[in-house]
Design a protein around this motif. Structure first.
Motif, PDB file in Angstrom:
ATOM      1  N   GLY A  66     116.733  54.880 -62.827  1.00 32.71           N
ATOM      2  CA  GLY A  66     116.293  56.226 -63.216  1.00 32.71           C
ATOM      3  C   GLY A  66     114.779  56.379 -63.126  1.00 32.71           C
ATOM      4  N   ILE A  67     114.044  55.349 -63.528  1.00 32.76           N
ATOM      5  CA  ILE A  67     112.576  55.403 -63.448  1.00 32.76           C
ATOM      6  C   ILE A  67     112.129  55.404 -61.987  1.00 32.76           C
ATOM      7  CG2 ILE A  67     110.470  54.065 -63.888  1.00 32.76           C
ATOM      8  CD1 ILE A  67     111.447  53.516 -66.655  1.00 32.76           C
ATOM      9  N   VAL A  72     109.948  58.202 -57.171  1.00 33.86           N
ATOM     10  CA  VAL A  72     110.118  58.582 -55.763  1.00 33.86           C
ATOM     11  C   VAL A  72     110.038  60.102 -55.639  1.00 33.86           C
ATOM     12  CG1 VAL A  72     111.782  58.664 -53.855  1.00 33.86           C
ATOM     13  CG2 VAL A  72     111.441  56.524 -55.116  1.00 33.86           C
ATOM     14  N   ARG A  73     110.654  60.798 -56.583  1.00 36.12           N
ATOM     15  CA  ARG A  73     110.691  62.253 -56.487  1.00 36.12           C
ATOM     16  C   ARG A  73     109.365  62.901 -56.880  1.00 36.12           C
ATOM     17  NH1 ARG A  73     114.907  65.965 -59.762  1.00 36.12           N
ATOM     18  NH2 ARG A  73     116.387  64.390 -59.071  1.00 36.12           N
ATOM     19  N   CYS A  74     108.715  62.392 -57.925  1.00 35.71           N
ATOM     20  CA  CYS A  74     107.554  63.087 -58.505  1.00 35.71           C
ATOM     21  C   CYS A  74     106.220  62.365 -58.282  1.00 35.71           C
ATOM     22  CB  CYS A  74     107.725  63.263 -60.011  1.00 35.71           C
ATOM     23  SG  CYS A  74     109.289  63.998 -60.484  1.00 35.71           S
ATOM     24  N   GLY A  75     106.247  61.080 -57.942  1.00 37.69           N
ATOM     25  CA  GLY A  75     105.003  60.324 -57.784  1.00 37.69           C
ATOM     26  C   GLY A  75     104.389  59.924 -59.111  1.00 37.69           C
ATOM     27  N   ARG A  76     104.998  60.336 -60.202  1.00 37.56           N
ATOM     28  CA  ARG A  76     104.543  59.973 -61.553  1.00 37.56           C
ATOM     29  C   ARG A  76     105.709  60.168 -62.507  1.00 37.56           C
ATOM     30  NH1 ARG A  76     103.472  64.983 -64.169  1.00 37.56           N
ATOM     31  NH2 ARG A  76     102.405  63.887 -65.843  1.00 37.56           N
ATOM     32  N   PRO A 136     109.442  49.465 -62.164  1.00 32.64           N
ATOM     33  CA  PRO A 136     108.979  50.338 -61.066  1.00 32.64           C
ATOM     34  C   PRO A 136     107.610  50.983 -61.336  1.00 32.64           C
ATOM     35  CG  PRO A 136     111.293  50.788 -61.583  1.00 32.64           C
ATOM     36  CD  PRO A 136     110.784  49.849 -62.646  1.00 32.64           C
ATOM     37  N   VAL A 137     107.283  51.190 -62.621  1.00 33.19           N
ATOM     38  CA  VAL A 137     105.969  51.757 -62.969  1.00 33.19           C
ATOM     39  C   VAL A 137     104.865  50.764 -62.582  1.00 33.19           C
ATOM     40  CG1 VAL A 137     104.503  52.441 -64.922  1.00 33.19           C
ATOM     41  CG2 VAL A 137     106.884  53.205 -64.820  1.00 33.19           C
ATOM     42  N   GLY A 138     105.107  49.491 -62.830  1.00 33.60           N
ATOM     43  CA  GLY A 138     104.122  48.460 -62.467  1.00 33.60           C
ATOM     44  C   GLY A 138     103.883  48.416 -60.973  1.00 33.60           C
ATOM     45  N   VAL A 148      98.806  52.273 -65.029  1.00 34.27           N
ATOM     46  CA  VAL A 148     100.017  51.510 -65.391  1.00 34.27           C
ATOM     47  C   VAL A 148     100.287  51.684 -66.881  1.00 34.27           C
ATOM     48  CG1 VAL A 148     100.974  49.180 -65.696  1.00 34.27           C
ATOM     49  CG2 VAL A 148      99.777  49.762 -63.577  1.00 34.27           C
ATOM     50  N   TRP A 149      99.239  51.503 -67.671  1.00 27.95           N
ATOM     51  CA  TRP A 149      99.364  51.562 -69.135  1.00 27.95           C
ATOM     52  C   TRP A 149      99.831  52.955 -69.578  1.00 27.95           C
ATOM     53  CZ3 TRP A 149      99.254  46.905 -71.160  1.00 27.95           C
ATOM     54  CH2 TRP A 149      99.105  46.719 -72.534  1.00 27.95           C
ATOM     55  N   ARG A 150      99.220  53.992 -68.976  1.00 25.97           N
ATOM     56  CA  ARG A 150      99.541  55.376 -69.371  1.00 25.97           C
ATOM     57  C   ARG A 150     100.951  55.767 -68.930  1.00 25.97           C
ATOM     58  NH1 ARG A 150      95.955  58.165 -66.342  1.00 25.97           N
ATOM     59  NH2 ARG A 150      97.626  58.824 -64.958  1.00 25.97           N
ATOM     60  N   GLU A 151     101.313  55.427 -67.713  1.00 23.25           N
ATOM     61  CA  GLU A 151     102.627  55.840 -67.200  1.00 23.25           C
ATOM     62  C   GLU A 151     103.755  55.028 -67.859  1.00 23.25           C
ATOM     63  OE1 GLU A 151     103.338  58.375 -64.685  1.00 23.25           O
ATOM     64  OE2 GLU A 151     101.341  58.955 -65.359  1.00 23.25           O
TER      65      GLU A 151
END
Ligand code: RVK
Ligand code: MG
Ligand code: MG
Length: 315
Positions: A66-67, A72-76, A136-138, A148-151
């Protein structure tokens, strides 16, 4: 001399490494350490005699999907899209944390899930559910540690608002980011870079101790529980002990017993990001389920994430 994996192979290694660790670990979830020690002498023995047949991943991989789909869809991390992906992908038979299940069912039913996430446990959940899915955020923000920390923080909020639940995810995401960047792991600086960004002593202290860990028998000192503070550093420490081997990393994590799917998922994601998909034993990868959102889907999703990452850099 071994060749370095390409960055795309590292993205694929991370997501498939997470899924294989989760699916193999799921066979032993909740077993006491003593049971695992009686059954297997070593990580190698476990890997050479895995459970027969297909292995199925659990909530850890399902929510990481899901992440990745959101990125992929939003870039964030876009909260509404992330909640939509979590709700649509939710499959109770994957096995979820007690609180997470209520929150996800409320998400699906269109109820006030955020209120539940904030009130089900005092101060919110400090389970490892935000960390288990954050890899996936990393990958996506690997060049920029504050992002990385914020997302990672943003990716936790739909289910985990407790500061220790959130920081567990931030720590794990940064470990993935660093592993995906390193050509040859400098253990001291790897652990120190993560520890110095922490605000909670519950993470910075064990991370600094993990940098000096030199024997697998001491891995269990970092915990094997469902709380983020009893599992996130354990997973990173398992990677730090055997950075050259994906199999030994997840094997040692599983031999601890307890929350084996999650600790092996997190350790496997870091190891896969460092070594690339080629390091995952092919017999294990072949056992990973391959229907719907199975092995082939995850492989393609990781490649799509890699392209989204490259696109974001080109802008
Ligand atoms: C089944 C007291 C708290 C707490 C707080 C405890 C899957 C609760 C995955 C809760 C992972 C549990 C795992 C898990 C991921 C949390 N006070 N106790 N403030 N916060 N707990 O429900 O997504 O396996 O006992 O938010 O973090 O494979 O039930 O779920 O192993 O931690 O579940 O927290 O769980 P939840 P999660
Ligand atoms: Mg699980
Ligand atoms: Mg688990």
């Amino acid at each position: 001399m071994t060749t370095q994996p390409t960055l795309e192979e590292r993205f694929v290694g991370c997501l498939l490494g997470l899924a294989v660790g989760d699916a193999l670990g799921a066979h032993f979830e909740g077993q006491p350490t003593a049971f695992m020690e009686r059954k297997y002498n070593s990580a190698r023995q476990l890997l050479h005699s895995p459970p027969p047949g297909e292995i199925w991943y659990t909530d850890d991989t399902q929510m990481a999907i899901g992440i990745a789909e959101t990125l992929v869809r939003c870039g964030r991390i876009e909260n509404s899209v992330l909640c939509e992906r979590f709700a649509e992908n939710y499959l109770p038979q994957r096995g979820y944390g007690r609180g997470a299940r209520y929150v996800l069912e409320a998400m699906r039913a269109g109820h006030d899930h955020q209120y539940l996430a904030e009130t089900l446990f005092p101060g919110g959940s400090f389970g490892n559910g935000a960390a288990m899915r954050v890899a996936p955020v990393g990958l996506m923000f690997r060049d920029d540690h504050p992002t990385v920390w914020r997302e990672a923080h943003a990716s936790s909020l739909p289910t985990h608002v407790h500061p220790l639940g959130i920081e567990g995810a931030q720590v794990l995401a940064l470990a993935v980011a660093l592993a995906s960047t390193a050509d040859e792991l400098d253990r001291e600086s790897f652990f120190e870079t993560i520890a110095e960004r922490c605000t909670a002593d519950e993470y910075s202290g064990p991370l600094r101790r993990a940098a000096r860990l030199d024997h697998v028998r001491d891995l269990g000192l970092f915990g094997n529980g469902i709380e983020a503070t009893a599992s996130v550093v354990t997973a990173i420490a398992a990677f730090g002990l055997t950075p050259e081997s994906y199999g030994e990393t997840i094997g040692n994590a599983i031999l601890l017993g307890g929350d084996t799917d999650t600790i092996a998922a997190m350790a496997g994601a870091i190891s896969g990001a460092y070594l690339g998909v080629g390091a995952i034993p092919s017999e294990l990868l072949a056992k990973l389920e391959d229907r719907k959102q199975g092995r082939t889907y995850i492989d393609q999703l990781a490649r799509d994430l890699y392209r989204a990452y490259e696109d974001s850099r080109a802008q």
